[in-house]
Design an enzyme around this catalytic site. Structure first.
Site, PDB file in Angstrom:
ATOM      1  N   HIS A   1       3.253  -3.678  -3.407  1.00  0.00           N
ATOM      2  CA  HIS A   1       2.535  -4.773  -4.229  1.00  0.00           C
ATOM      3  C   HIS A   1       3.413  -6.037  -3.808  1.00  0.00           C
ATOM      4  O   HIS A   1       4.709  -5.751  -3.347  1.00  0.00           O
ATOM      5  CB  HIS A   1       2.449  -4.594  -5.669  1.00  0.00           C
ATOM      6  CG  HIS A   1       1.321  -3.694  -5.858  1.00  0.00           C
ATOM      7  ND1 HIS A   1       1.289  -2.261  -5.617  1.00  0.00           N
ATOM      8  CD2 HIS A   1      -0.022  -3.953  -6.226  1.00  0.00           C
ATOM      9  CE1 HIS A   1       0.043  -1.992  -6.300  1.00  0.00           C
ATOM     10  NE2 HIS A   1      -0.643  -2.704  -6.423  1.00  0.00           N
TER      11      HIS A   1
ATOM     12  N   LYS B   1       4.459  -8.640  -9.308  1.00  0.00           N
ATOM     13  CA  LYS B   1       4.001  -7.531 -10.280  1.00  0.00           C
ATOM     14  C   LYS B   1       5.138  -7.115 -11.065  1.00  0.00           C
ATOM     15  O   LYS B   1       6.178  -6.839 -10.828  1.00  0.00           O
ATOM     16  CB  LYS B   1       3.448  -6.553  -9.356  1.00  0.00           C
ATOM     17  CG  LYS B   1       2.836  -5.463 -10.084  1.00  0.00           C
ATOM     18  CD  LYS B   1       2.311  -4.457  -9.490  1.00  0.00           C
ATOM     19  CE  LYS B   1       1.344  -3.284 -10.026  1.00  0.00           C
ATOM     20  NZ  LYS B   1       0.213  -3.758 -11.064  1.00  0.00           N
TER      21      LYS B   1
END
Length: 248
Positions: free
Chosen positions: A134, A138
């Site tokens: 990701h 995040k």
């Protein structure tokens, strides 16, 4: 049929911005509220049919509880919904039997298919590990999608009587074998330029299988968000995972 009235919390974030645009572009939905950090949700919820919660873990339970109390259905894409929070939410929904809440670790149909394929395949392979990648903004690791994938894979393996995956590691740096989720190693990568990716690696003697999904733009999540908004009112109570409404 009247258009569904939708409120989006976390509306100024990347996912929230995309969700607002998707709702506004839909003929059968109307955006009636955008909630940001610190906003009082009561006025917006009073005129809504569905809350789409894309806020932050610290705010999400209170926002969803307010929606349930107001008789508003909720579609939740915020992370942090562990077993304790889900249990509390089930209790809250006991007092609102007509309200539906979906907690969805992932809204991408492609990502849900990868998880479904991995669950089907897991009993045939001695080894399985999960890799999730990701963007570096995040806040949680592993991702909710990866944790759910690992738990479902582990449950399928246990049901089939598959033993623990082989691993002769006796010396390692902390974290080098990833997080242990019900016996399945889950590895997290945070890298600028990524949006969201997941790969499930399965191995047996003489062969490996890799199941991978990549979201290269947040627009990939919007068909699932809209499907959830349209269906949540037909599913009273708590549903965890959009895959239950996709006949997977």
């Amino acid at each position: 049929m009247d258009a569904l009235r939708v409120v989006v919390s976390g509306a100024s974030g990347r996912m929230g911005t995309a969700a607002c645009a998707a709702v506004e572009a839909s003929d059968d939905l109307v955006l009636v509220g955008r909630l940001g950090r610190g906003d009082d949700p009561s006025a917006a919820l009073a005129g809504a049919d569905v809350l789409v919660d894309l806020s932050v873990p610290a705010s999400s339970p209170a926002l969803v509880a307010a929606a349930v109390e107001a008789g508003v259905h909720a579609v939740v894409g915020t992370t942090g919904w562990d077993d304790a929070r889900l249990a509390t939410l089930r209790e809250q929904l006991g007092g609102a039997p007509s309200v539906g809440v979906l907690v969805a670790p992932n809204f991408s149909v492609g990502a849900l298919l990868v998880t479904a394929f991995a669950v089907r395949a897991a009993r045939f392979f001695e080894s399985v590990e999960v890799l999730e990648l990701h963007h570096p903004d995040k806040v949680d690791a592993p991702s909710g999608t990866a944790v759910r994938t690992a738990r479902l894979v582990a449950a399928a393996r246990a049901e089939a009587g598959v033993g623990p995956a082989p691993d002769a590691t006796t010396a390692s740096l902390p974290g080098s074998r990833g997080a242990d989720v019900d016996g399945v190693p889950v590895h997290s990568v945070r890298l600028r330029g990524l949006v969201a990716s997941q790969e499930v690696l399965l191995g047996a003697q003489g062969e490996t299988v890799s199941l991978r999904h990549d979201s290269i733009d947040r627009s990939s999540f919007m068909p699932g968000v809209l499907l959830a908004v349209r269906q949540v009112g037909s599913h009273p109570g708590l549903t965890v995972g959009l895959e239950h409404w996709l006949d997977l």
